[in-house]
Design an enzyme around this catalytic site. Structure first.
Site, mmCIF file in Angstrom:
data_model
loop_
_atom_site.group_PDB
_atom_site.id
_atom_site.type_symbol
_atom_site.label_atom_id
_atom_site.label_comp_id
_atom_site.label_asym_id
_atom_site.label_seq_id
_atom_site.Cartn_x
_atom_site.Cartn_y
_atom_site.Cartn_z
ATOM 1 N N TYR A 51 1.194 -5.821 -26.418
ATOM 2 C CA TYR A 51 0.645 -6.229 -25.113
ATOM 3 C C TYR A 51 1.628 -7.123 -24.339
ATOM 4 C CZ TYR A 51 -3.860 -5.084 -27.423
ATOM 5 O OH TYR A 51 -4.887 -4.494 -28.120
ATOM 6 N N ILE A 228 -14.649 -7.351 -28.538
ATOM 7 C CA ILE A 228 -13.625 -8.120 -27.812
ATOM 8 C C ILE A 228 -13.518 -7.639 -26.364
ATOM 9 C CG2 ILE A 228 -12.250 -8.902 -29.785
ATOM 10 C CD1 ILE A 228 -10.484 -6.360 -29.384
#
Ligand code: A2P
Length: 274
Positions: A51, A228
């Site tokens: 990420y 999440i």
């Protein structure tokens, strides 16, 4: 705002059932967003090498003033480090500015490179000397887990997979339960799909005076999953953790589970992976 309850993992660590998803935020965006999330009451964050935002996550933790041990930090490493897990850990703690990681995950099994068993063995070494608190894998199919359990002699604490009411993954969930592995849902709100516009879901949400996203997250909680959700919007961040003061009935849970389209996950981890 009450904090999310925790779930006990097989090795004894306790993971907050709602975490803050950070993909696809960059360092700058995640620093601001996770900073707000911490103020709202999140105590669990999910990031990854891939990420490219671990520095931003670390900066938000540091400037929050919240004690490190009160925040559950998950990050992941990719196939380049399956046989160099110690190096992957060094890189991650450096970027995050922490001295341990709560859960370190094999991001994708990448079966074609054939080293995911070795990657889990590497994680076992980190767990044994306290550099991590839990062993995670992500996007592993039951057959990948079978190999890990048989060949590494290690059962992961958590498998993080794509999961929402329309992709409800009953087979993998049953396998995980049998083996004491906690299932964590990525894209729990069905990112990119029309899930939140579903009429059945909207009806249930109206009954409870909640938003469709809150009902979906409550469904994950009811199934004993960790979720999440990602949001860059403080109002939606608040909504997504403000779900612990209502319950879904059995019939409602069943109606949501019936939204399953019977499809496997969007991404086949035998073919796709970093
Ligand atoms: P935003 O960041 O603008 O809030 P997932 O966690 O399943 O990947 O979903 C993330 C997507 O869902 C993002 O586009 C996010 O947009 C959106 N989202 C997050 N929380 C909510 C919510 N409570 N209601 C509606 N959309 C949401």
């Amino acid at each position: 705002m009450p904090l999310a309850p925790t779930i006990a993992l097989r090795n004894g660590a306790a993971i907050p059932q709602i975490g803050f998803g950070t993909w696809p935020m960059d360092d700058r965006e995640v620093e601001a967003a996770f900073g707000q999330a911490l103020e709202i009451g999140y105590r669990h964050v999910d990031t990854a090498y891939n990420y490219r935002n671990e520095r931003g996550v670390g900066a938000a933790i540091k400037s929050s003033g919240i004690a490190r041990e009160e925040i559950w930090v998950t990050t992941k490493f990719n196939a380049e480090w399956h046989d160099k897990v110690d190096e992957a850990w060094e890189m991650a703690v450096d970027k995050l500015g922490v001295d341990y990681i709560d859960m370190f995950m094999v991001h994708w099994p990448n079966p074609r490179s054939g080293r995911y068993v070795q990657a889990v063995e590497g994680l076992k070494g980190l767990l044994d000397d306290g550099r991590i608190k839990a062993i995670g894998v992500s996007n592993f199919k039951p057959e990948h887990l079978d190999r890990v359990i048989a060949e590494a002699g290690v059962t992961p604490d958590v498998n993080q997979i794509e999961l929402d009411p329309s992709v409800s993954r009953a087979g993998p969930r049953a396998y995980h339960s049998e083996h004491g592995i906690v299932t964590e849902s990525w894209s729990p709100l069905g990112a990119g799909s029309d899930l939140l516009d579903n009429e059945v879901l909207k009806g249930i949400a109206e009954t409870h005076g909640r938003t469709p996203a809150q009902v979906v997250l409550r469904w994950h909680m009811k199934l004993g999953l960790v979720a999440i959700p990602k949001s860059s919007n403080p109002e939606r961040m608040r909504q997504n953790i403000d779900i612990f003061d209502f319950q879904l009935g059995e019939a409602e849970t069943g109606e949501l589970s019936a939204l399953d389209r019977g499809e496997s996950a969007a991404t086949d981890s035998d073919r796709f992976g970093h």
